[in-house]
Write a protein that holds these residues in place. Structure first.
Motif, PDB file in Angstrom:
ATOM      1  N   ARG A 123      -0.209   4.533  -0.177  1.00 21.80           N
ATOM      2  CA  ARG A 123      -0.779   5.542   0.191  1.00 21.80           C
ATOM      3  C   ARG A 123      -0.170   6.211   1.717  1.00 21.80           C
ATOM      4  O   ARG A 123       0.967   5.523   2.215  1.00 21.80           O
ATOM      5  N   CYS A 164      -3.016   1.950  -4.343  1.00 18.65           N
ATOM      6  CA  CYS A 164      -3.066   3.093  -3.411  1.00 18.65           C
ATOM      7  C   CYS A 164      -4.604   3.691  -3.554  1.00 18.65           C
ATOM      8  O   CYS A 164      -5.502   2.571  -3.417  1.00 18.65           O
ATOM      9  N   ARG A 165      -4.900   4.649  -3.556  1.00 18.62           N
ATOM     10  CA  ARG A 165      -6.276   5.236  -3.454  1.00 18.62           C
ATOM     11  C   ARG A 165      -7.244   4.814  -4.692  1.00 18.62           C
ATOM     12  O   ARG A 165      -8.215   4.311  -4.812  1.00 18.62           O
ATOM     13  N   PRO A 214       4.807   4.224   2.171  1.00 21.18           N
ATOM     14  CA  PRO A 214       4.267   5.127   1.302  1.00 21.18           C
ATOM     15  C   PRO A 214       5.176   5.755   0.001  1.00 21.18           C
ATOM     16  O   PRO A 214       6.198   5.438   0.064  1.00 21.18           O
ATOM     17  N   LEU A 215       4.546   6.173  -0.923  1.00 15.87           N
ATOM     18  CA  LEU A 215       5.071   6.490  -2.003  1.00 15.87           C
ATOM     19  C   LEU A 215       6.438   7.289  -1.911  1.00 15.87           C
ATOM     20  O   LEU A 215       7.417   7.092  -2.708  1.00 15.87           O
ATOM     21  N   ASP A 222       0.785  -1.176  -0.202  1.00 15.94           N
ATOM     22  CA  ASP A 222       0.194  -0.009   0.219  1.00 15.94           C
ATOM     23  C   ASP A 222       0.819   1.416  -0.269  1.00 15.94           C
ATOM     24  O   ASP A 222       1.693   1.233   0.795  1.00 15.94           O
ATOM     25  N   GLY A 279      -7.355   1.089  -7.676  1.00 16.00           N
ATOM     26  CA  GLY A 279      -6.837   1.068  -5.982  1.00 16.00           C
ATOM     27  C   GLY A 279      -8.288   0.734  -5.137  1.00 16.00           C
ATOM     28  O   GLY A 279      -9.265   0.228  -5.199  1.00 16.00           O
ATOM     29  N   ARG A 330      -1.055   6.833  -7.820  1.00 20.37           N
ATOM     30  CA  ARG A 330       0.508   6.654  -7.130  1.00 20.37           C
ATOM     31  C   ARG A 330       0.959   5.432  -7.186  1.00 20.37           C
ATOM     32  O   ARG A 330       2.222   5.226  -7.282  1.00 20.37           O
ATOM     33  N   SER A 331       0.084   4.320  -7.241  1.00 22.09           N
ATOM     34  CA  SER A 331       0.629   2.908  -7.409  1.00 22.09           C
ATOM     35  C   SER A 331       1.103   2.780  -8.720  1.00 22.09           C
ATOM     36  O   SER A 331       2.501   1.982  -8.838  1.00 22.09           O
TER      37      SER A 331
END
Length: 104
Positions: free
Chosen positions: A25, A65-66, A41-42, A23, A92, A70-71
């Motif tokens: 996020r 991610c959400r 986190p990223l 994850d 996400g 971001r993923s």
């Protein structure tokens, strides 16, 4: 990088597969709702603080991610660092919640 759907991931989780789900996020997002993934986190990935997964370079990593943006960035960054099998969770956690509802 490949994509994986929330349905594919949930089926594999329900089947008891040993998966490496990450994850990317922020901690407060993770605290509010998560599916049991490892939180990295990223920003940590972008600053190469990836000791926890360094030995998984040839393993399948499912990144979420959400919403999937971001993923996707995390997958591309990890590939630049030598990771060979990254998968981006399409949609996400928004897609996960839409399909399966909030986790108890």
């Amino acid at each position: 990088m490949e994509n994986i759907t929330v349905e594919e991931l949930k089926a594999r989780m329900d089947a008891g597969e040993q998966l490496h789900v990450i994850d990317v996020r922020e901690p407060e997002e993770f605290a509010a709702y998560n599916i049991g993934a490892l939180l990295i986190p990223l920003g940590k990935i972008q600053s190469m603080q990836i000791e926890e997964i360094e030995d998984l370079k040839n393993e399948e990593l499912i990144i979420h991610c959400r919403s999937g943006k971001r993923s996707m960035t995390a997958c591309l960054f990890l590939e630049m660092l030598g990771f060979t099998n990254t998968k981006n969770l399409e949609g996400g956690m928004l897609a996960w919640e839409e399909k399966f509802g909030p986790r108890p």
